[in-house]
Each structure stands twice: as structure tokens, then as C-alpha cells.
Design a protein around this motif. Structure first.
Motif, PDB file in Angstrom:
ATOM      1  N   ASP A 119       0.830  -1.209   0.000  1.00 47.45           N
ATOM      2  CA  ASP A 119       0.000   0.000   0.000  1.00 47.45           C
ATOM      3  C   ASP A 119       0.864   1.259   0.000  1.00 47.45           C
ATOM      4  N   GLU A 120       1.895   1.254   0.838  1.00 44.08           N
ATOM      5  CA  GLU A 120       2.799   2.413   0.902  1.00 44.08           C
ATOM      6  C   GLU A 120       3.558   2.593  -0.410  1.00 44.08           C
ATOM      7  N   MET A 121       3.978   1.479  -1.004  1.00 41.96           N
ATOM      8  CA  MET A 121       4.691   1.555  -2.287  1.00 41.96           C
ATOM      9  C   MET A 121       3.779   2.145  -3.361  1.00 41.96           C
ATOM     10  N   ALA A 122       2.511   1.735  -3.363  1.00 39.57           N
ATOM     11  CA  ALA A 122       1.560   2.264  -4.340  1.00 39.57           C
ATOM     12  C   ALA A 122       1.336   3.752  -4.120  1.00 39.57           C
ATOM     13  N   THR A 123       1.204   4.143  -2.859  1.00 40.10           N
ATOM     14  CA  THR A 123       1.000   5.567  -2.542  1.00 40.10           C
ATOM     15  C   THR A 123       2.210   6.384  -2.972  1.00 40.10           C
ATOM     16  N   GLU A 124       3.400   5.899  -2.634  1.00 38.60           N
ATOM     17  CA  GLU A 124       4.617   6.621  -3.028  1.00 38.60           C
ATOM     18  C   GLU A 124       4.748   6.681  -4.537  1.00 38.60           C
ATOM     19  N   GLY A 125       4.369   5.610  -5.210  1.00 34.18           N
ATOM     20  CA  GLY A 125       4.420   5.582  -6.673  1.00 34.18           C
ATOM     21  C   GLY A 125       3.497   6.605  -7.279  1.00 34.18           C
ATOM     22  N   LEU A 126       2.290   6.732  -6.720  1.00 31.17           N
ATOM     23  CA  LEU A 126       1.332   7.719  -7.237  1.00 31.17           C
ATOM     24  C   LEU A 126       1.829   9.131  -6.973  1.00 31.17           C
ATOM     25  N   ILE A 127       2.377   9.351  -5.794  1.00 34.13           N
ATOM     26  CA  ILE A 127       2.925  10.676  -5.482  1.00 34.13           C
ATOM     27  C   ILE A 127       4.091  10.969  -6.421  1.00 34.13           C
ATOM     28  N   GLY A 128       4.952   9.985  -6.637  1.00 34.18           N
ATOM     29  CA  GLY A 128       6.087  10.153  -7.547  1.00 34.18           C
ATOM     30  C   GLY A 128       5.628  10.465  -8.956  1.00 34.18           C
ATOM     31  N   LEU A 129       4.580   9.783  -9.396  1.00 33.21           N
ATOM     32  CA  LEU A 129       4.042  10.072 -10.725  1.00 33.21           C
ATOM     33  C   LEU A 129       3.481  11.486 -10.791  1.00 33.21           C
ATOM     34  N   GLY A 130       2.832  11.907  -9.709  1.00 31.18           N
ATOM     35  CA  GLY A 130       2.285  13.265  -9.676  1.00 31.18           C
ATOM     36  C   GLY A 130       3.377  14.312  -9.744  1.00 31.18           C
ATOM     37  N   VAL A 131       4.463  14.101  -8.998  1.00 30.82           N
ATOM     38  CA  VAL A 131       5.592  15.035  -9.019  1.00 30.82           C
ATOM     39  C   VAL A 131       6.225  15.046 -10.404  1.00 30.82           C
ATOM     40  N   ALA A 132       6.449  13.860 -10.965  1.00 25.81           N
ATOM     41  CA  ALA A 132       7.050  13.776 -12.302  1.00 25.81           C
ATOM     42  C   ALA A 132       6.148  14.442 -13.327  1.00 25.81           C
ATOM     43  N   GLY A 133       4.847  14.202 -13.215  1.00 27.55           N
ATOM     44  CA  GLY A 133       3.896  14.825 -14.145  1.00 27.55           C
ATOM     45  C   GLY A 133       3.927  16.339 -14.033  1.00 27.55           C
ATOM     46  N   GLY A 134       4.019  16.844 -12.796  1.00 29.24           N
ATOM     47  CA  GLY A 134       4.103  18.293 -12.592  1.00 29.24           C
ATOM     48  C   GLY A 134       5.357  18.878 -13.201  1.00 29.24           C
ATOM     49  N   LEU A 135       6.489  18.190 -13.038  1.00 32.26           N
ATOM     50  CA  LEU A 135       7.747  18.660 -13.615  1.00 32.26           C
ATOM     51  C   LEU A 135       7.691  18.652 -15.140  1.00 32.26           C
ATOM     52  N   ILE A 136       7.083  17.638 -15.692  1.00 29.77           N
ATOM     53  CA  ILE A 136       6.945  17.577 -17.155  1.00 29.77           C
ATOM     54  C   ILE A 136       6.079  18.725 -17.642  1.00 29.77           C
ATOM     55  N   ALA A 137       4.975  18.999 -16.947  1.00 32.67           N
ATOM     56  CA  ALA A 137       4.093  20.091 -17.341  1.00 32.67           C
ATOM     57  C   ALA A 137       4.820  21.433 -17.286  1.00 32.67           C
ATOM     58  N   VAL A 138       5.605  21.649 -16.232  1.00 32.68           N
ATOM     59  CA  VAL A 138       6.377  22.896 -16.116  1.00 32.68           C
ATOM     60  C   VAL A 138       7.380  22.981 -17.261  1.00 32.68           C
ATOM     61  N   GLY A 139       8.070  21.877 -17.532  1.00 32.76           N
ATOM     62  CA  GLY A 139       9.048  21.856 -18.622  1.00 32.76           C
ATOM     63  C   GLY A 139       8.409  22.157 -19.960  1.00 32.76           C
ATOM     64  N   ALA A 143       9.132  25.377 -22.347  1.00 31.15           N
ATOM     65  CA  ALA A 143       9.520  25.171 -23.744  1.00 31.15           C
ATOM     66  C   ALA A 143       8.572  25.908 -24.683  1.00 31.15           C
ATOM     67  N   ALA A 144       7.277  25.866 -24.386  1.00 29.98           N
ATOM     68  CA  ALA A 144       6.301  26.556 -25.224  1.00 29.98           C
ATOM     69  C   ALA A 144       6.505  28.067 -25.149  1.00 29.98           C
ATOM     70  N   ALA A 145       6.791  28.573 -23.948  1.00 25.81           N
ATOM     71  CA  ALA A 145       7.010  29.995 -23.797  1.00 25.81           C
ATOM     72  C   ALA A 145       8.267  30.443 -24.551  1.00 25.81           C
ATOM     73  N   LEU A 146       9.305  29.663 -24.513  1.00 24.81           N
ATOM     74  CA  LEU A 146      10.521  29.994 -25.226  1.00 24.81           C
ATOM     75  C   LEU A 146      10.316  29.956 -26.736  1.00 24.81           C
ATOM     76  N   LYS A 147       9.532  29.020 -27.177  1.00 27.55           N
ATOM     77  CA  LYS A 147       9.280  28.866 -28.610  1.00 27.55           C
ATOM     78  C   LYS A 147       8.470  30.032 -29.153  1.00 27.55           C
ATOM     79  N   THR A 148       7.533  30.542 -28.389  1.00 25.34           N
ATOM     80  CA  THR A 148       6.663  31.628 -28.864  1.00 25.34           C
ATOM     81  C   THR A 148       7.222  33.019 -28.553  1.00 25.34           C
TER      82      THR A 148
END
Length: 155
Positions: A119-139, A143-148
Motif C-alpha cells: 500500500d505504501e509503495m503504491a501511494t509513493e508511486g502515485l505521489i512520484g508520478l504526480g511530481v514527475a507529471g508536474g515537472l513535465i508540465a512545467v518543462g 519550452a512553449a514559452a521559449l518557442k513563442t
């Protein structure tokens, strides 16, 4: 970790004294191993803090390397798993629980530990995915701002 029992400081101290007495010559090797196992349990469940948990890990590893733990190996593995769980090492906690279950398939405590670790591994995995997803969105936003953005010195 509220599902895990806690061991008060006085009980840890009693277990330490019992082991010291047995190790000083009052007990045979099997008795010393039993008292080491009890101390390992007390330390892994200690209310005094994570330093005790780390010490439990050392005590239990030494015990598992000795030949005097036979017949209680599954308990030592389970308690070692509890220590890993309390330290936030959920993959290792699950591994130790699975090892204990391999020796005693009906061991409910080990089954519960394995389930909680997963259960803890699943929770940490979901949190990790959320953090990674947030970093990708920021990136992507950067990139879009630099391009335009208009280019300097030109057209």
C-alpha cells in the motif's frame, strides 16, 4: 504505522538487561539467541525513536547469520521487515515479509506487513508520478514559452 504495536522504553531496557545477563554467561547460545530476538522486537517497535529501529536491524541481521535462530527464522525476518517499514524502506519490508511467509505461509503478521508495504509503495508511486507529471508540465510550459517568445535582433 499506527497498526504496529509500540514498545515502551522500560521494556526495551528490560530486554537489553536480559540479553546482557544471558551473554555474560548465564545462558547457553540458544537462550542468548532468544533474548536477542526479543530485544530485536523491542527495538523495532520502540517508542524511543528510529535509532532504536536501526539498532534492531543490526541485532536481527547478526541473529539471522547465526545458526541458533533456526525455528524462529520467520519471526526474525518479520521483525526485520518491521524495521524496514518504520524506516520507510517499503520494498525491503515487503521482501522480508515475503521471506517470512515463504517459511510460514499462514503467518498473519507477515501477511499484514506485506500488504501495508505494498500500500505504501503504491501511494509513493502515485505521489512520484504526480511530481514527475508536474515537472513535465512545467518543462513543457517553459519550452512553449521559449518557442513563442519573440527573438531578439531580428524579424
Amino acid at each position: 504505522t499506527e497498526w504496529l504495536p509500540r514498545c515502551p522504553a522500560e521494556t526495551v531496557e528490560d530486554a537489553e538487561a536480559d540479553l546482557a545477563g544471558a551473554a555474560a554467561g548465564a545462558g547457553d547460545a540458544r537462550e542468548v539467541a532468544e533474548r536477542r530476538l526479543r530485544l530485536g522486537w523491542c527495538l523495532a517497535h520502540s517508542e524511543r525513536g528510529l535509532a532504536d529501529v536501526r539498532r534492531a536491524m543490526r541485532v536481527l541481521r547478526e541473529l539471522l547469520e547465526s545458526e541458533h535462530v533456526e525455528g524462529r527464522r520467520q519471526e526474525a525476518l518479520y521483525i526485520l521487515g518491521v524495521g524496514h517499514f518504520r524506516l520507510g524502506e517499503y520494498v525491503r519490508a515487503r521482501l522480508r515479509a515475503r521471506e517470512a511467509l515463504g517459511l510460514q505461509p499462514g503467518m498473519r503478521q507477515a501477511a499484514t506487513l506485506k500488504e501495508r508495504a505494498e500500500d505504501e509503495m503504491a501511494t509513493e508511486g502515485l505521489i512520484g508520478l504526480g511530481v514527475a507529471g508536474g515537472l513535465i508540465a512545467v518543462g513543457l510550459s517553459v519550452a512553449a514559452a521559449l518557442k513563442t517568445a519573440p527573438k531578439k535582433g531580428g524579424k
